[in-house]
Design a protein around this motif. Structure first.
Motif, PDB file in Angstrom:
ATOM      1  N   SER A  65       0.829  -1.203   0.000  1.00  0.00           N
ATOM      2  CA  SER A  65       0.000   0.000   0.000  1.00  0.00           C
ATOM      3  C   SER A  65       0.866   1.257   0.000  1.00  0.00           C
ATOM      4  O   SER A  65       2.028   1.227   0.409  1.00  0.00           O
ATOM      5  CB  SER A  65      -0.908   0.022   1.234  1.00  0.00           C
ATOM      6  OG  SER A  65      -1.724  -1.110   1.259  1.00  0.00           O
ATOM      7  N   HIS A  70      -0.843   3.406   4.752  1.00  0.00           N
ATOM      8  CA  HIS A  70      -0.279   2.800   5.968  1.00  0.00           C
ATOM      9  C   HIS A  70      -0.435   3.762   7.147  1.00  0.00           C
ATOM     10  O   HIS A  70      -0.846   3.360   8.244  1.00  0.00           O
ATOM     11  CB  HIS A  70       1.211   2.472   5.755  1.00  0.00           C
ATOM     12  CG  HIS A  70       1.437   1.250   4.914  1.00  0.00           C
ATOM     13  ND1 HIS A  70       2.573   1.070   4.145  1.00  0.00           N
ATOM     14  CD2 HIS A  70       0.698   0.134   4.734  1.00  0.00           C
ATOM     15  CE1 HIS A  70       2.503  -0.106   3.533  1.00  0.00           C
ATOM     16  NE2 HIS A  70       1.377  -0.688   3.869  1.00  0.00           N
ATOM     17  N   VAL A 114      -1.436 -12.661   8.584  1.00  0.00           N
ATOM     18  CA  VAL A 114      -1.927 -13.829   7.838  1.00  0.00           C
ATOM     19  C   VAL A 114      -1.939 -13.452   6.366  1.00  0.00           C
ATOM     20  O   VAL A 114      -2.519 -12.424   5.981  1.00  0.00           O
ATOM     21  CB  VAL A 114      -3.350 -14.253   8.267  1.00  0.00           C
ATOM     22  CG1 VAL A 114      -3.764 -15.516   7.521  1.00  0.00           C
ATOM     23  CG2 VAL A 114      -3.425 -14.498   9.765  1.00  0.00           C
ATOM     24  N   GLU A 115      -1.310 -14.281   5.545  1.00  0.00           N
ATOM     25  CA  GLU A 115      -1.152 -14.010   4.118  1.00  0.00           C
ATOM     26  C   GLU A 115      -1.330 -15.335   3.378  1.00  0.00           C
ATOM     27  O   GLU A 115      -0.778 -16.343   3.796  1.00  0.00           O
ATOM     28  CB  GLU A 115       0.249 -13.404   3.899  1.00  0.00           C
ATOM     29  CG  GLU A 115       0.726 -13.341   2.486  1.00  0.00           C
ATOM     30  CD  GLU A 115      -0.210 -12.568   1.545  1.00  0.00           C
ATOM     31  OE1 GLU A 115      -0.563 -11.410   1.829  1.00  0.00           O
ATOM     32  OE2 GLU A 115      -0.592 -13.153   0.517  1.00  0.00           O
ATOM     33  N   LEU A 120       4.977 -14.890  -0.311  1.00  0.00           N
ATOM     34  CA  LEU A 120       4.981 -13.584   0.366  1.00  0.00           C
ATOM     35  C   LEU A 120       5.194 -13.746   1.869  1.00  0.00           C
ATOM     36  O   LEU A 120       5.805 -12.892   2.511  1.00  0.00           O
ATOM     37  CB  LEU A 120       3.684 -12.811   0.082  1.00  0.00           C
ATOM     38  CG  LEU A 120       3.515 -12.278  -1.347  1.00  0.00           C
ATOM     39  CD1 LEU A 120       2.146 -11.602  -1.515  1.00  0.00           C
ATOM     40  CD2 LEU A 120       4.634 -11.294  -1.712  1.00  0.00           C
ATOM     41  N   GLY A 147      -2.203 -18.624   5.268  1.00  0.00           N
ATOM     42  CA  GLY A 147      -3.575 -19.094   5.427  1.00  0.00           C
ATOM     43  C   GLY A 147      -4.567 -18.118   4.839  1.00  0.00           C
ATOM     44  O   GLY A 147      -4.192 -17.044   4.366  1.00  0.00           O
ATOM     45  N   GLY A 149      -6.966 -15.471   5.293  1.00  0.00           N
ATOM     46  CA  GLY A 149      -7.200 -14.469   6.323  1.00  0.00           C
ATOM     47  C   GLY A 149      -8.669 -14.166   6.558  1.00  0.00           C
ATOM     48  O   GLY A 149      -9.019 -13.522   7.557  1.00  0.00           O
ATOM     49  N   GLY A 165      -5.832  -5.736   4.730  1.00  0.00           N
ATOM     50  CA  GLY A 165      -5.105  -5.025   3.687  1.00  0.00           C
ATOM     51  C   GLY A 165      -5.602  -5.322   2.292  1.00  0.00           C
ATOM     52  O   GLY A 165      -4.937  -5.004   1.308  1.00  0.00           O
ATOM     53  N   PRO A 219      -8.409  -7.240  -4.174  1.00  0.00           N
ATOM     54  CA  PRO A 219      -9.503  -7.936  -3.481  1.00  0.00           C
ATOM     55  C   PRO A 219      -9.040  -8.942  -2.422  1.00  0.00           C
ATOM     56  O   PRO A 219      -7.988  -9.568  -2.577  1.00  0.00           O
ATOM     57  CB  PRO A 219     -10.248  -8.655  -4.599  1.00  0.00           C
ATOM     58  CG  PRO A 219      -9.392  -8.599  -5.802  1.00  0.00           C
ATOM     59  CD  PRO A 219      -8.327  -7.582  -5.596  1.00  0.00           C
ATOM     60  N   THR A 221      -9.704 -12.346  -1.452  1.00  0.00           N
ATOM     61  CA  THR A 221     -10.319 -13.386  -2.261  1.00  0.00           C
ATOM     62  C   THR A 221      -9.604 -14.710  -2.020  1.00  0.00           C
ATOM     63  O   THR A 221      -8.830 -14.830  -1.063  1.00  0.00           O
ATOM     64  CB  THR A 221     -10.260 -12.942  -3.750  1.00  0.00           C
ATOM     65  OG1 THR A 221     -10.907 -13.907  -4.544  1.00  0.00           O
ATOM     66  CG2 THR A 221      -8.839 -12.777  -4.246  1.00  0.00           C
TER      67      THR A 221
END
Ligand code: SAH
Length: 229
Positions: A65, A70, A114-115, A120, A147, A149, A165, A219, A221
């Protein structure tokens, strides 16, 4: 969605923070301090300009971002990021905000990223290791997990602060459930036109929602949908 400055006028993290103060986006000493301490330059891909006020692609159809976003989210969550508190960063991407949260809640607190893109998760861990938050990652008060999020991260719930985010079609119920009474979530909601919503859980468990500003995020998603673009 605005851009407050552009070009290469700002070539240091400190200059970026000063600009954010000048434009009134950073309003508190605490947010200025944490953004001075966590160098954004350690979180952007090599060869990209870290201190310009714009989002930057980080691969996998994701972006880091813009600095003003931020800063806006840190300001909105500041009261819920006090030492000892628990913070969840959904769609943690580069790990930049997770690291900022960890610095604010400190070693007695918990900052959880969590990503859903495992690559990443790895690169964000490496970024954090180079930053001032490295010791918090080592001692376990900061962690980044792979995982979905949208399910939150129940292990360290309830959370005083939740940041999302990526833009949700609607607010995922597990995130509301994992918010502590007195807790606050900041989440972009919408598809093409998105609102940055501020969700406060009151002491009786009821929810108050207001819109802070219009935004444009990638998104929230499934991994498959994201990688297809
Ligand atoms: N705050 C991050 C934003 C990264 S962009 C930063 O500034 O670095 C949004 C991130 O959300 C992307 O990394 C994307 O992979 C992730 N994301 C999207 N949907 C997700 C989901 N369902 N679960 C976890 N992460 C998700």
């Amino acid at each position: 969605m605005e851009q407050y400055w552009s070009g290469n006028a700002v070539n240091q993290n400190k200059g970026m923070v000063e600009n954010l103060q000048r434009y009134g986006i950073i309003q508190s000493r605490k947010v200025a301090e944490v953004m001075e301490t966590i160098d954004r330059g350690l979180f952007v891909p090599n060869g990209t300009p870290p201190y310009v006020d714009s989002p930057i692609p980080i691969g996998y159809n994701a972006t880091i971002s813009a600095p003003h976003m931020h800063a806006t989210c840190l300001q909105l969550l500041e009261e819920n990021l006090q030492p000892g508190m628990h913070a969840l960063d959904v769609g943690s991407g580069t790990g930049y905000l997770t690291a900022c949260f960890a610095m604010m809640v400190g070693p007695q607190g918990r900052a959880v990223g969590v990503e859903h893109i495992p690559e990443l998760v790895s690169s964000s861990t490496e970024n954090i290791q180079k930053s001032a938050a490295a010791s918090l990652l080592k001692d376990g008060s900061l962690s980044v997990h792979s995982g979905d999020g949208r399910q939150g991260w129940p292990e360290f719930a309830p959370y005083d602060a939740i940041h999302v985010g990526a833009a949700a079609k609607e607010i995922p119920q597990p995130l509301i459930d994992q918010l502590k009474p007195g807790g606050r979530m900041v989440i972009p909601v919408g598809v093409l036109f998105q609102d940055l919503q501020v969700v406060d859980k009151n002491s009786d468990g009821s929810i108050s929602i207001r819109t802070e500003t219009s935004v444009r995020y990638v998104p929230l998603t499934s991994k498959e949908a994201q990688l297809q673009g």
